[in-house]
Design a protein around this motif. Structure first.
Motif, PDB file in Angstrom:
ATOM      1  N   CYS A 135       0.788  -1.275   0.034  1.00 15.73           N
ATOM      2  CA  CYS A 135      -0.025  -0.037  -0.143  1.00 15.73           C
ATOM      3  C   CYS A 135       0.889   1.294  -0.055  1.00 15.73           C
ATOM      4  O   CYS A 135       0.751   2.327  -0.728  1.00 15.73           O
ATOM      5  CB  CYS A 135      -0.956   0.066   1.106  1.00 15.73           C
ATOM      6  SG  CYS A 135      -2.400  -1.159   1.029  1.00 15.73           S
TER       7      CYS A 135
ATOM      8  N   CYS B 158       0.879   4.112  -3.141  1.00 13.08           N
ATOM      9  CA  CYS B 158       0.198   5.568  -2.717  1.00 13.08           C
ATOM     10  C   CYS B 158       1.287   6.617  -2.799  1.00 13.08           C
ATOM     11  O   CYS B 158       1.095   7.605  -2.724  1.00 13.08           O
ATOM     12  CB  CYS B 158      -0.164   5.557  -1.213  1.00 13.08           C
ATOM     13  SG  CYS B 158      -1.938   4.684  -1.127  1.00 13.08           S
TER      14      CYS B 158
ATOM     15  N   CYS C  31      -5.618  -5.113  -0.284  1.00 12.51           N
ATOM     16  CA  CYS C  31      -5.020  -3.789  -0.406  1.00 12.51           C
ATOM     17  C   CYS C  31      -6.269  -2.637  -0.430  1.00 12.51           C
ATOM     18  O   CYS C  31      -6.030  -1.696   0.345  1.00 12.51           O
ATOM     19  CB  CYS C  31      -4.119  -3.482  -1.545  1.00 12.51           C
ATOM     20  SG  CYS C  31      -2.758  -4.722  -1.524  1.00 12.51           S
TER      21      CYS C  31
ATOM     22  N   LEU D 175      -6.889   0.201   2.414  1.00  4.66           N
ATOM     23  CA  LEU D 175      -7.211   1.847   2.246  1.00  4.66           C
ATOM     24  C   LEU D 175      -8.234   2.129   2.349  1.00  4.66           C
ATOM     25  O   LEU D 175      -8.359   3.314   2.758  1.00  4.66           O
ATOM     26  CB  LEU D 175      -6.631   2.113   0.570  1.00  4.66           C
ATOM     27  CG  LEU D 175      -5.155   1.745   0.187  1.00  4.66           C
ATOM     28  CD1 LEU D 175      -4.999   1.851  -1.419  1.00  4.66           C
ATOM     29  CD2 LEU D 175      -4.317   2.766   0.937  1.00  4.66           C
TER      30      LEU D 175
ATOM     31  N   GLY E 122      -3.439   5.103  -4.877  1.00  3.31           N
ATOM     32  CA  GLY E 122      -3.194   3.775  -4.435  1.00  3.31           C
ATOM     33  C   GLY E 122      -4.447   3.104  -4.764  1.00  3.31           C
ATOM     34  O   GLY E 122      -4.444   1.877  -5.363  1.00  3.31           O
TER      35      GLY E 122
END
Length: 212
Positions: free
Chosen positions: A146, A150, A178, A182, A194
């Motif tokens: 992640c 990002c 993932c 997020l 991301g």
């Protein structure tokens, strides 16, 4: 398999035990440990050593194992910091050592360590996003994926995606894990970037599964 359930801020950090017999001395080798600088260059040219700076290196054999890479990173990461981003990805995946030493810390480091600049991520990280290997704290494979996704896009976007896919494959994760992480952390810096990357990856993963 890793999950992204919400936990108390006091959740314990998961520990990965280093097998008995793992050396406790520093894994770094310096020019002063050798007959001279020509010896360092020669060993690097032969692939026996991997250079960090002009006067420091580590054994390529150490870099071939997870715990060897963790020991190398432990000698580089400042006390009180955690390895993250590209350094964490190298610990989990192996491959080429990153250009920077990426750490989560509230401190600022201007001077290089053994020839490598320190890149600081000043972020709050829940304990369940971290793993401990001996003395080293490192972000989990899921958290690392992640963080990489990002980060701001760069001319190495294809390499970053390849690194992320390798992290997911090695740890039996999918882009859905993932996206869930997020979704649970909407204030994550670079959140939209991301989400876009993992949404794209999820479509690819779903397409592969449809053809199985």
């Amino acid at each position: 398999m890793e999950t992204t359930s919400r936990r108390s801020a006091n959740a314990p950090i998961r520990t990965t035990r280093i097998r008995s017999g793992t050396p406790t001395k520093s894994p770094l080798i310096f020019t002063r440990d050798l007959p001279g600088p020509m010896s360092m260059r020669r060993l690097c040219d032969m692939g026996i050593l991997i250079p960090l700076g002009h006067e420091s290196a580590f054994l390529s054999s150490d870099a071939r194992t997870l715990f060897g890479r963790a020991a190398i990173a432990s000698a580089l990461v400042p006390t009180g910091s955690a390895a993250c981003a590209s350094l964490a990805a190298w610990i989990w995946n192996g491959g080429t050592f990153p250009d920077t030493i990426d750490v989560i810390s509230r401190s600022h480091y201007r001077a290089p360590i053994y020839g490598r600049l320190i890149r600081v991520y000043n972020r709050a990280v829940p304990p369940d996003h971290l793993r401990r290997m001996g003395r080293l704290l490192v972000t989990s494979p899921l958290r690392t994926a992640c963080d990489l996704a990002c980060d701001e896009p760069s001319d190495q976007d294809a390499d970053i995606r390849s690194t992320i896919l390798k992290l997911l494959h090695r740890n039996k994760l999918t882009p859905s894990f993932c996206l869930k992480m997020l979704d649970d952390n909407p204030r994550w810096p670079g959140h939209a970037i991301g989400v876009a990357i993992f949404t794209d990856m999820k479509a690819t993963f779903d397409s592969w599964n449809d053809h199985d």
